[in-house]
Design a protein around this motif. Structure first.
Motif, PDB file in Angstrom:
ATOM      1  N   LEU A  13       0.822  -1.204   0.000  1.00  0.00           N
ATOM      2  CA  LEU A  13       0.000   0.000   0.000  1.00  0.00           C
ATOM      3  C   LEU A  13       0.864   1.264   0.000  1.00  0.00           C
ATOM      4  O   LEU A  13       0.516   2.269  -0.632  1.00  0.00           O
ATOM      5  CB  LEU A  13      -0.929  -0.011   1.215  1.00  0.00           C
ATOM      6  N   PHE A  14       2.009   1.222   0.670  1.00  0.00           N
ATOM      7  CA  PHE A  14       2.953   2.353   0.650  1.00  0.00           C
ATOM      8  C   PHE A  14       3.466   2.584  -0.765  1.00  0.00           C
ATOM      9  O   PHE A  14       3.513   3.729  -1.250  1.00  0.00           O
ATOM     10  CB  PHE A  14       4.102   2.070   1.616  1.00  0.00           C
ATOM     11  N   ASP A  15       3.862   1.524  -1.443  1.00  0.00           N
ATOM     12  CA  ASP A  15       4.377   1.657  -2.816  1.00  0.00           C
ATOM     13  C   ASP A  15       3.293   2.188  -3.749  1.00  0.00           C
ATOM     14  O   ASP A  15       3.561   3.015  -4.634  1.00  0.00           O
ATOM     15  CB  ASP A  15       4.885   0.304  -3.315  1.00  0.00           C
ATOM     16  N   VAL A  61       8.876  10.233   4.622  1.00  0.00           N
ATOM     17  CA  VAL A  61       8.616   8.800   4.670  1.00  0.00           C
ATOM     18  C   VAL A  61       7.794   8.435   5.894  1.00  0.00           C
ATOM     19  O   VAL A  61       6.820   7.676   5.818  1.00  0.00           O
ATOM     20  CB  VAL A  61       9.941   8.022   4.650  1.00  0.00           C
ATOM     21  N   THR A  62       8.132   8.985   7.040  1.00  0.00           N
ATOM     22  CA  THR A  62       7.404   8.647   8.268  1.00  0.00           C
ATOM     23  C   THR A  62       5.970   9.165   8.231  1.00  0.00           C
ATOM     24  O   THR A  62       5.052   8.513   8.743  1.00  0.00           O
ATOM     25  CB  THR A  62       8.141   9.222   9.482  1.00  0.00           C
ATOM     26  N   ARG A 100       2.795   6.638   8.545  1.00  0.00           N
ATOM     27  CA  ARG A 100       1.718   6.766   9.522  1.00  0.00           C
ATOM     28  C   ARG A 100       0.359   6.876   8.833  1.00  0.00           C
ATOM     29  O   ARG A 100      -0.643   6.341   9.316  1.00  0.00           O
ATOM     30  CB  ARG A 100       1.970   7.992  10.403  1.00  0.00           C
ATOM     31  N   LEU A 101       0.334   7.552   7.691  1.00  0.00           N
ATOM     32  CA  LEU A 101      -0.921   7.686   6.954  1.00  0.00           C
ATOM     33  C   LEU A 101      -1.416   6.334   6.450  1.00  0.00           C
ATOM     34  O   LEU A 101      -2.604   5.998   6.555  1.00  0.00           O
ATOM     35  CB  LEU A 101      -0.737   8.652   5.793  1.00  0.00           C
ATOM     36  N   VAL A 102      -0.502   5.553   5.904  1.00  0.00           N
ATOM     37  CA  VAL A 102      -0.866   4.212   5.410  1.00  0.00           C
ATOM     38  C   VAL A 102      -1.355   3.331   6.546  1.00  0.00           C
ATOM     39  O   VAL A 102      -2.364   2.614   6.430  1.00  0.00           O
ATOM     40  CB  VAL A 102       0.327   3.575   4.679  1.00  0.00           C
ATOM     41  N   ALA A 103      -0.657   3.360   7.674  1.00  0.00           N
ATOM     42  CA  ALA A 103      -1.076   2.547   8.822  1.00  0.00           C
ATOM     43  C   ALA A 103      -2.445   2.964   9.318  1.00  0.00           C
ATOM     44  O   ALA A 103      -3.287   2.119   9.669  1.00  0.00           O
ATOM     45  CB  ALA A 103      -0.041   2.659   9.940  1.00  0.00           C
TER      46      ALA A 103
END
Length: 438
Positions: free
Chosen positions: A18-20, A36-37, A41-44
């Motif tokens: 999902l990050f990619d 990146v962080t 956090r947004l993806v999580a």
């Protein structure tokens, strides 16, 4: 955010994937990449929201159907008194052996899961991948860990794993049933019937060769008599058969009797199908222990296309309890026979001709008398091939040449038997057939 929510809800991807996908979407739309962080956090957060939405949606559908269903599903995680494993672990166990007892356990497993009636729960709005992921997690997790899950995650997970177990249990039961039928019932019966047919094959071949030699000589002699226009001498005819074919009249009659015994006109005990049915009847005790469960099990309702077979199988317990000596089984007993016995629509183009022919056959006694007296052997052979029940009789060999030779040999044997039974008697140098009394 909308892209992430939609992606997380429909695809059930892991955080890395999902990050990619998020980075690729930002680049395609020329959006300045965050840290990146921050993106991590947004993806999580999005994945957690999608999971909470999944659990809440599934649990809400479960409670809408039955308020007590969540407690019933949670009870599967409890170890019953006197048992070593929970009910969920018991339902996870697939059949281990090929036996009737194991088949009974497999059908009971299907019925235990089907008792929850999980088909009532409508989860059509939940993506299929999400439900598969939920079922996969529940199938790979021990019962104590599932029992410690918080609501609504526990109910949603138990629904997913139980639905998956229901389909798995049905597949296991049907696979075991097919394997038992093949290894314990059909294959032994087929070997037994094939062995009996092979045992009688040498006698049939010997009788057929003898009749073939005698029939060939007989046809040649009759053709010779017809060419020269001479009178037929029965004694000379049998002398020629005995000299050229090396067989006597008694041997021909004995061979005819053997052919009639081994190749019956009607579909009796000598046919391959009847021998197989008799062998299957001897193996009835193989399926008897689970016959009642098989007719009442929910596993048979898995394939919607087999309604006729399903209806016929559901009649098996009743037929097994019937006392055949007091109430014999009729040919039309069962749903399959009833379906096949339905008449054609009244508007079929050949119905008028059939009704006219049936009416003439019933009302015209001269027609039936002439038919029975002068019925040709070709028509008798065709009637024999069709069979008494109106269905085509199966041929005994593969290939046109073998079946053609078999039919010609049978017709020749029947004609030869009829000539012998009628009696060929020379009267004043002319060969005539004297009608027998009666």
């Amino acid at each position: 955010m909308t892209f992430l929510h939609g992606r997380a809800w429909t695809h059930a991807e892991g955080p890395t994937a999902l990050f990619d996908q998020s980075v690729a979407w930002l680049r395609r739309h020329r959006v300045l990449l965050p840290g990146v962080t921050v993106l991590e956090r947004l993806v999580a957060s999005v994945r957690e929201q999608a999971d909470e939405r999944l659990y809440a949606t599934v649990t809400r559908q479960v409670e809408r159907v039955d308020a007590g269903l969540p407690r019933a599903l949670a009870a599967l995680l409890v170890v019953p008194e006197g048992a070593r494993i929970s009910e969920l672990e018991r339902l996870r166990q697939a059949p281990k052996r090929q036996s009737g007892t194991e088949m009974v356990k497999a059908l009971k497993r299907v019925d235990d899961i089907a008792a929850f009636e999980l088909g009532r729960v409508r989860v059509g709005k939940v993506p299929v991948r999400r439900m598969k992921t939920l079922a996969k997690y529940g199938a790979g997790t021990k019962a104590p860990l599932l029992a410690r899950l918080a609501e609504p995650r526990k109910t949603a997970t138990m629904l997913g794993v139980t639905r998956s177990l229901e389909a798995e249990a049905i597949d296991d039961a049907l696979d075991l049933f097919a394997l038992l039928m093949a290894t314990r019932l059909i294959s032994p019966a087929r070997r037994k019937s094939a062995g009996e047919r092979l045992a009688m094959l040498p006698r049939l071949e010997k009788a057929s060769k003898l009749l073939s030699r005698a029939g060939r000589v007989l046809v040649e002699q009759l053709d010779l008599v017809a060419e020269v226009g001479a009178d037929l001498d029965v004694a000379a005819l049998w002398t020629a058969v005995a000299y050229q074919a090396g067989v006597s009249k008694e041997q021909v009659l004995a061979a005819l009797g053997q052919v009639e015994e081994l190749v019956p006109e009607e579909d009796g005990d000598g046919s391959a199908e009847a021998a197989l049915r008799a062998a299957l009847a001897d193996k009835y005790n193989t399926v008897r222990p689970f016959l009642k469960l098989l007719g009442e099990s929910k596993a048979l309702g898995a394939a919607a296309g087999g309604r006729q077979v399903l209806a016929a199988v559901r009649c098996l317990p009743e037929l097994a309890r019937r006392q055949v000596g007091k109430k014999p089984l009729l040919p039309a007993t069962g749903t399959l026979h009833d379906e096949q016995a339905r008449p054609h629509p009244a508007g079929a183009p050949h119905d008028a001709l059939l009704r006219q022919a049936r009416h003439q056959w019933i009302t015209d006694p001269d027609l039936t008398a002439v038919y029975r007296r002068h019925r040709p052997m070709v028509e008798r052979s065709i009637a024999w091939l069709i069979g008494a029940d109106g269905r085509a009789r199966k041929l005994r060999y593969r290939g046109v040449l073998r079946n053609d030779l078999w039919l010609h040999l049978r017709a020749a044997a029947l004609n030869l038997r009829r000539l012998i039974n009628l009696g060929l008697t020379p009267v004043q140098g002319i060969w005539t057939l004297q009608p027998t009394a009666g």
